[in-house]
Design an enzyme around this catalytic site. Structure first.
Site, PDB file in Angstrom:
ATOM      1  N   ASP A 166      -8.686 -54.743   3.409  1.00 13.52           N
ATOM      2  CA  ASP A 166      -9.378 -55.653   2.509  1.00 13.52           C
ATOM      3  C   ASP A 166      -8.561 -56.950   2.500  1.00 13.52           C
ATOM      4  O   ASP A 166      -7.455 -56.997   1.948  1.00 13.52           O
ATOM      5  CB  ASP A 166      -9.471 -55.019   1.112  1.00 13.52           C
ATOM      6  CG  ASP A 166     -10.236 -55.893   0.126  1.00 13.52           C
ATOM      7  OD1 ASP A 166     -10.259 -57.124   0.318  1.00 13.52           O
ATOM      8  OD2 ASP A 166     -10.790 -55.346  -0.843  1.00 13.52           O
ATOM      9  N   TYR A 225      -7.711 -53.303  -5.730  1.00 10.53           N
ATOM     10  CA  TYR A 225      -8.615 -53.753  -6.801  1.00 10.53           C
ATOM     11  C   TYR A 225      -9.077 -52.529  -7.610  1.00 10.53           C
ATOM     12  O   TYR A 225      -9.427 -51.489  -7.029  1.00 10.53           O
ATOM     13  CB  TYR A 225      -9.806 -54.500  -6.169  1.00 10.53           C
ATOM     14  CG  TYR A 225     -10.920 -54.758  -7.133  1.00 10.53           C
ATOM     15  CD1 TYR A 225     -10.680 -55.423  -8.334  1.00 10.53           C
ATOM     16  CD2 TYR A 225     -12.216 -54.338  -6.867  1.00 10.53           C
ATOM     17  CE1 TYR A 225     -11.692 -55.652  -9.245  1.00 10.53           C
ATOM     18  CE2 TYR A 225     -13.242 -54.573  -7.760  1.00 10.53           C
ATOM     19  CZ  TYR A 225     -12.974 -55.223  -8.951  1.00 10.53           C
ATOM     20  OH  TYR A 225     -13.991 -55.436  -9.853  1.00 10.53           O
TER      21      TYR A 225
HETATM   22  O1  P1T Z   1     -16.529 -58.295  -7.035  1.00  7.29           O
HETATM   23  P1  P1T Z   1     -16.938 -57.887  -5.649  1.00  7.29           P
HETATM   24  O2  P1T Z   1     -17.531 -58.986  -4.847  1.00  7.29           O
HETATM   25  O3  P1T Z   1     -17.753 -56.630  -5.649  1.00  7.29           O
HETATM   26  O4  P1T Z   1     -15.566 -57.560  -4.866  1.00  7.29           O
HETATM   27  C1  P1T Z   1     -14.771 -56.466  -5.170  1.00  7.29           C
HETATM   28  C2  P1T Z   1     -13.355 -56.705  -4.710  1.00  7.29           C
HETATM   29  C3  P1T Z   1     -12.939 -56.185  -3.509  1.00  7.29           C
HETATM   30  N1  P1T Z   1     -11.679 -56.365  -3.057  1.00  7.29           N
HETATM   31  C4  P1T Z   1     -10.781 -57.093  -3.748  1.00  7.29           C
HETATM   32  C5  P1T Z   1      -9.394 -57.265  -3.221  1.00  7.29           C
HETATM   33  C6  P1T Z   1     -11.141 -57.667  -4.968  1.00  7.29           C
HETATM   34  O5  P1T Z   1     -10.229 -58.383  -5.628  1.00  7.29           O
HETATM   35  C7  P1T Z   1     -12.467 -57.472  -5.473  1.00  7.29           C
HETATM   36  C8  P1T Z   1     -12.910 -58.042  -6.765  1.00  7.29           C
HETATM   37  N2  P1T Z   1     -11.868 -58.470  -7.593  1.00  7.29           N
HETATM   38  C9  P1T Z   1     -11.977 -59.055  -8.806  1.00  7.29           C
HETATM   39  C10 P1T Z   1     -13.155 -59.269  -9.428  1.00  7.29           C
HETATM   40  C11 P1T Z   1     -10.705 -59.441  -9.439  1.00  7.29           C
HETATM   41  O6  P1T Z   1     -10.700 -60.242 -10.404  1.00  7.29           O
HETATM   42  O7  P1T Z   1      -9.662 -58.974  -8.974  1.00  7.29           O
END
Ligand code: P1T
Length: 383
Positions: A170, A98
């Site tokens: 993750d 991400y």
């Molecule tokens: O947005 P948040 O709850 O802080 O999560 C971050 C995050 C962590 N790990 C992965 C694999 C993610 O995809 C994300 C957040 N991703 C998005 C907002 C997206 O659209 O890919």
């Protein structure tokens, strides 16, 4: 107990006082002590809260872990995990993660003296070569965001165990219903609960699950010390959403499989489709070994470049053009400037995030309507 039952019953038992079938939300920020130092398990809500504790127990059980720690976002969980490290430590991280995770490692932690190498973990021999004497953590996503690359979890755990390196996966894209990294020997699982776990695009949250007592103690300290904890209402929303995760994950996968089939058939409009269970995926055998289903995330490259991608995205009616994923409604997005805008153009191209890449989060609507929406957008974009 099976997954579907745990999701509904673990730490979600009726309220002892009233019999309420849905556990109440504990908004109190502080808890009365009987005498100094003698309390009923809770003192102050940042340190511990009954609603948060229920969420932590519930998700820990779904990941087959002993301990859960909830955070205010997936990013807050990621940041708190980096606080296990010291200046001079080295982390090997997957090259496809991400954009916000990359941003935090590359722009914040690197400035504080932690060293990061970003490598392609599709082939674990790359990992063996990247590990150094000061490597303290291996961080990866599988499937990855946005290219749905797959890493062999057991192979990673085997490499790290010989060297005493903490492994973090993750698991946001898979969700605990489709994949449980701890079962393969991974040390720590992290999720953005904003996505599949809550499932309704109405709450931002994160969670960490693990088995190790020492690491749990360190993380419990950091959770309280850094203080990036979720509100009780947000915990309750995640607890409500997770009850239907199994049903949703099956339906997301059913719909995604049919959409992948459709996209593959559009050879004059679609250059390449990325999906873990697609036979042409280089690691589909590994995906099938460690995941129950392929999940709801699909990426593809449209024939043409950025302009063609923009035209197509503009015409979608049911797939809302929006960041995030894992909700009941289908979403579309353009990774190069949206979720992965924190990579430079060169960094994106090196990683294979090309200007014609589109990512879909396939929802649980009727799949015929979704395919109709894609067909319509293709026909206008290619007029
Ligand atoms: O947005 P948040 O709850 O802080 O999560 C971050 C995050 C962590 N790990 C992965 C694999 C993610 O995809 C994300 C957040 N991703 C998005 C907002 C997206 O659209 O890919």
């Amino acid at each position: 107990m099976h997954f579907e039952t745990k999701a509904i019953h673990v730490a979600q038992e009726p309220d002892k006082e009233t019999g309420a079938v849905v556990p109440p939300i504990h908004l109190s920020t502080t808890f009365k002590q009987d005498e100094v130092g003698k309390h009923k398990g809770f003192e102050y809500s940042r340190t511990g809260n009954p609603t948060r504790q229920k969420l932590e127990e519930n998700i820990a059980s779904l990941e087959n872990g002993k301990f859960g720690l909830a955070f205010a976002s997936g990013s807050a969980a990621t940041a708190t995990l980096q606080m296990l490290l010291n200046k001079g430590d080295h982390v090997v991280c997957g090259d496809d993660v991400y954009g916000g995770t990359f941003r935090f490692f590359d722009k914040v932690m690197a400035r504080l003296g932690v060293e990061y190498d970003f490598i392609d973990m599709s082939n674990v021999s790359n990992l063996e070569k990247a590990v150094k004497p000061n490597t303290k953590m291996i961080w990866l996503e599988t499937p990855t965001n946005p290219l749905l690359k797959i890493t062999d979890l057991k192979a990673v755990a085997d490499i790290s165990k010989q060297r005493n390196i903490i492994t973090v996966v993750d698991n946001t894209f898979a969700s605990p219903f489709l994949q449980n990294p701890l079962d393969f020997g991974i040390d720590i699982v992290v999720h953005s609960t904003t996505k599949y776990i809550s499932g309704h695009s109405d709450v931002v949250g994160g969670i960490v699950v693990l088995n190790d007592d020492d690491l749990h103690e360190q993380l419990r300290f950091l959770q309280n010390a850094a203080g990036a904890v979720p509100s009780p209402f947000d915990c309750w929303l995640v607890l409500r959403g997770v009850k239907t995760l199994a049903l949703r994950a099956e339906r997301h996968s059913d719909n995604a499989e049919k959409i992948v089939e459709f996209l593959v058939s559009q050879q004059d409009k679609v250059e390449r489709v990325y999906y873990p269970f697609l036979d042409s995926h280089p690691n589909s055998d590994v995906a099938r070994r460690q995941m129950k289903r392929g999940g709801g995330m699909v990426s593809f490259e449209i024939v043409g470049g950025k302009d063609q991608a923009f035209k197509f995205l503009k015409e979608l009616k049911l797939f809302h053009l929006a960041e995030s994923l894992g909700g009941v409604e289908s979403l579309s997005e353009y990774p190069p400037t949206m979720t992965h805008g924190s990579y430079s153009e060169q960094e994106r191209l090196e990683r294979g995030i090309r200007p014609n890449l589109i990512r879909l989060s396939v929802g649980i609507e009727n799949v015929d309507d979704l395919i109709e929406d894609l067909k319509n957008a293709f026909s206008i974009a290619f007029q």
